[in-house]
Design an enzyme around this catalytic site. Structure first.
Site, short mmCIF file in Angstrom:
data_model
loop_
_atom_site.label_atom_id
_atom_site.label_comp_id
_atom_site.label_asym_id
_atom_site.label_seq_id
_atom_site.Cartn_x
_atom_site.Cartn_y
_atom_site.Cartn_z
N SER A 19 0.84 -1.21 0.00
CA SER A 19 0.00 0.00 0.00
C SER A 19 0.87 1.25 0.00
O SER A 19 0.61 2.20 -0.76
CB SER A 19 -0.89 0.05 1.24
OG SER A 19 -1.73 -1.06 1.28
N SER B 175 -2.55 -11.21 -2.65
CA SER B 175 -2.63 -12.12 -3.83
C SER B 175 -1.63 -13.26 -3.69
O SER B 175 -0.66 -13.33 -4.44
CB SER B 175 -2.47 -11.34 -5.13
OG SER B 175 -1.43 -10.41 -5.12
N1 LIG Z 1 -6.07 -13.87 7.63
C1 LIG Z 1 -5.53 -12.81 7.02
N2 LIG Z 1 -4.45 -12.96 6.22
C2 LIG Z 1 -3.92 -11.86 5.62
N3 LIG Z 1 -4.40 -10.60 5.76
C3 LIG Z 1 -5.49 -10.41 6.54
C4 LIG Z 1 -6.08 -11.50 7.21
N4 LIG Z 1 -7.14 -11.02 7.92
C5 LIG Z 1 -7.21 -9.71 7.71
N5 LIG Z 1 -6.22 -9.33 6.87
C6 LIG Z 1 -6.10 -7.95 6.37
O1 LIG Z 1 -6.55 -8.01 5.03
C7 LIG Z 1 -5.59 -7.47 4.14
C8 LIG Z 1 -5.32 -8.43 2.96
O2 LIG Z 1 -6.39 -8.44 2.08
P1 LIG Z 1 -6.16 -8.89 0.58
O3 LIG Z 1 -7.47 -8.70 -0.09
O4 LIG Z 1 -4.99 -8.18 0.03
O5 LIG Z 1 -5.82 -10.45 0.75
S1 LIG Z 1 -5.80 -11.58 -0.37
O6 LIG Z 1 -5.10 -11.02 -1.56
O7 LIG Z 1 -7.18 -11.94 -0.70
O8 LIG Z 1 -5.07 -12.72 0.21
C9 LIG Z 1 -4.32 -7.31 4.90
O9 LIG Z 1 -3.83 -6.05 4.47
P2 LIG Z 1 -2.30 -5.76 4.12
O10 LIG Z 1 -1.63 -5.75 5.46
O11 LIG Z 1 -2.35 -4.40 3.49
O12 LIG Z 1 -1.77 -6.81 3.19
C10 LIG Z 1 -4.73 -7.32 6.36
O13 LIG Z 1 -4.92 -6.00 6.82
N1 LIG Z 2 10.97 0.64 1.37
C1 LIG Z 2 9.73 0.61 1.90
N2 LIG Z 2 8.67 0.48 1.09
C2 LIG Z 2 7.41 0.42 1.61
N3 LIG Z 2 7.13 0.48 2.94
C3 LIG Z 2 8.18 0.61 3.80
C4 LIG Z 2 9.51 0.66 3.31
N4 LIG Z 2 10.32 0.76 4.37
C5 LIG Z 2 9.53 0.79 5.46
N5 LIG Z 2 8.23 0.70 5.13
C6 LIG Z 2 7.11 0.70 6.09
O1 LIG Z 2 6.54 -0.60 6.10
C7 LIG Z 2 5.13 -0.52 6.35
C8 LIG Z 2 4.41 -1.22 5.22
O2 LIG Z 2 3.02 -1.20 5.46
P1 LIG Z 2 1.95 -1.28 4.31
O3 LIG Z 2 2.31 -0.40 3.18
O4 LIG Z 2 0.61 -1.12 4.96
O5 LIG Z 2 2.16 -2.81 3.82
P2 LIG Z 2 1.12 -3.76 3.09
O6 LIG Z 2 0.22 -2.91 2.26
O7 LIG Z 2 1.97 -4.68 2.26
O8 LIG Z 2 0.41 -4.49 4.19
C9 LIG Z 2 4.78 0.96 6.45
O9 LIG Z 2 4.75 1.34 7.81
C10 LIG Z 2 5.97 1.64 5.74
O10 LIG Z 2 6.21 2.94 6.22
#
Ligand SMILES: Nc1ncnc2c1ncn2[C@@H]1O[C@H](COP(=O)(O)OS(=O)(=O)O)[C@@H](OP(=O)(O)O)[C@H]1O
Ligand SMILES: Nc1ncnc2c1ncn2[C@@H]1O[C@H](COP(=O)(O)OP(=O)(O)O)[C@@H](O)[C@H]1O
Length: 206
Positions: free
Chosen positions: A42, A109
């Site tokens: 993100s 994904s």
């Molecule tokens: N069980 C489990 N596993 C992984 N992630 C979880 C789960 N439950 C809730 N979350 C939250 O949902 C975000 C991931 O949703 P996605 O739609 O990207 O997942 S997927 O592509 O369908 O696997 C993920 O967001 P990101 O941290 O931005 O990846 C989490 O905030």
């Molecule tokens: N090089 C980098 N690229 C992206 N995020 C980074 C990086 N270094 C540190 N971070 C930190 O890692 C975290 C990533 O969170 P987020 O973007 O929500 O991840 P995701 O969407 O994969 O769950 C954030 O707090 C961001 O500031």
């Protein structure tokens, strides 16, 4: 398996994707970020969007958490629901590039086959897969939303990387190591990719 609609006939638009791309002054592609929760999908997708927007480029970010509040609010994190989630996102991203807009998707994904299905929805070269590579230990230390802590405590079942699999891409268009590279470096790598693929012009040419 997806149900097929019956008795529907495709209506061809008079304005094409190429017309819209010409109006916008750039091509449209899907930039597909994949990686563990907390790997930076993100953050990077939005930082790339900020950069492109300032250059006058039309963009839209589809973000897992946000899309699961609406379009995919009926889906859980079971394997089959994740498959359906990514199928919908692939179709949605395909529509948005038809609008001539660069579409950045930020979804875990986790399954290769689903990412490949999304890739195969659009013409060759219009899907750029970017692997946000980051060791799970670092993602867990970041624990942006406190979800790893909850998952370790057994409060979130099927958490990716803990008790649900993540299949890393084998041949992504780009790998960014978000634990080693700065965010700015990662943004630049993505921009270079878009320039090298002829999606946007080099900033010096503008
Ligand atoms: N069980 C489990 N596993 C992984 N992630 C979880 C789960 N439950 C809730 N979350 C939250 O949902 C975000 C991931 O949703 P996605 O739609 O990207 O997942 S997927 O592509 O369908 O696997 C993920 O967001 P990101 O941290 O931005 O990846 C989490 O905030
Ligand atoms: N090089 C980098 N690229 C992206 N995020 C980074 C990086 N270094 C540190 N971070 C930190 O890692 C975290 C990533 O969170 P987020 O973007 O929500 O991840 P995701 O969407 O994969 O769950 C954030 O707090 C961001 O500031």
């Amino acid at each position: 398996m997806t149900k097929k609609s019956s008795n529907t006939v495709w209506h061809h638009a008079t304005i094409t994707r190429a017309d819209r791309e010409k109006l916008h002054g750039h091509k449209s592609v899907i930039v597909w970020f994949t990686g563990l929760s907390g790997s930076g999908k993100s953050t990077l997708a939005h930082a790339v969007e900020d950069y492109l927007h300032k250059q006058g480029i039309s963009t839209f970010v589809l973000d897992g958490d946000n899309v699961r509040h609406g379009l995919c609010s009926d889906l859980s994190f079971s394997d089959s629901d994740r498959i359906e989630n990514i199928r919908r996102i692939g179709e949605l991203a395909k529509l948005i590039i038809e609008a001539g807009v660069i579409t950045l998707t930020a979804f875990i994904s986790p399954f290769k086959s689903d990412r490949n299905s999304a890739r195969n929805l659009v013409p060759h070269g219009d899907f750029l897969e970017i692997y946000c590579q980051c060791p799970i230990e670092t993602c867990e230390q970041r624990d942006v939303k406190g979800l790893y802590k909850k998952a370790r405590a057994g409060e979130i079942p099927f958490f990716t990387g803990i008790d649900s699999p993540y299949e890393a891409p084998e041949q992504p268009e780009l790998v960014v190591n978000t634990h080693e590279q700065s965010l700015d470096d990662s943004v630049q790598r993505v921009i270079e990719l878009l320039v090298s693929r002829g999606v946007i012009q080099s900033p010096q040419e503008n």
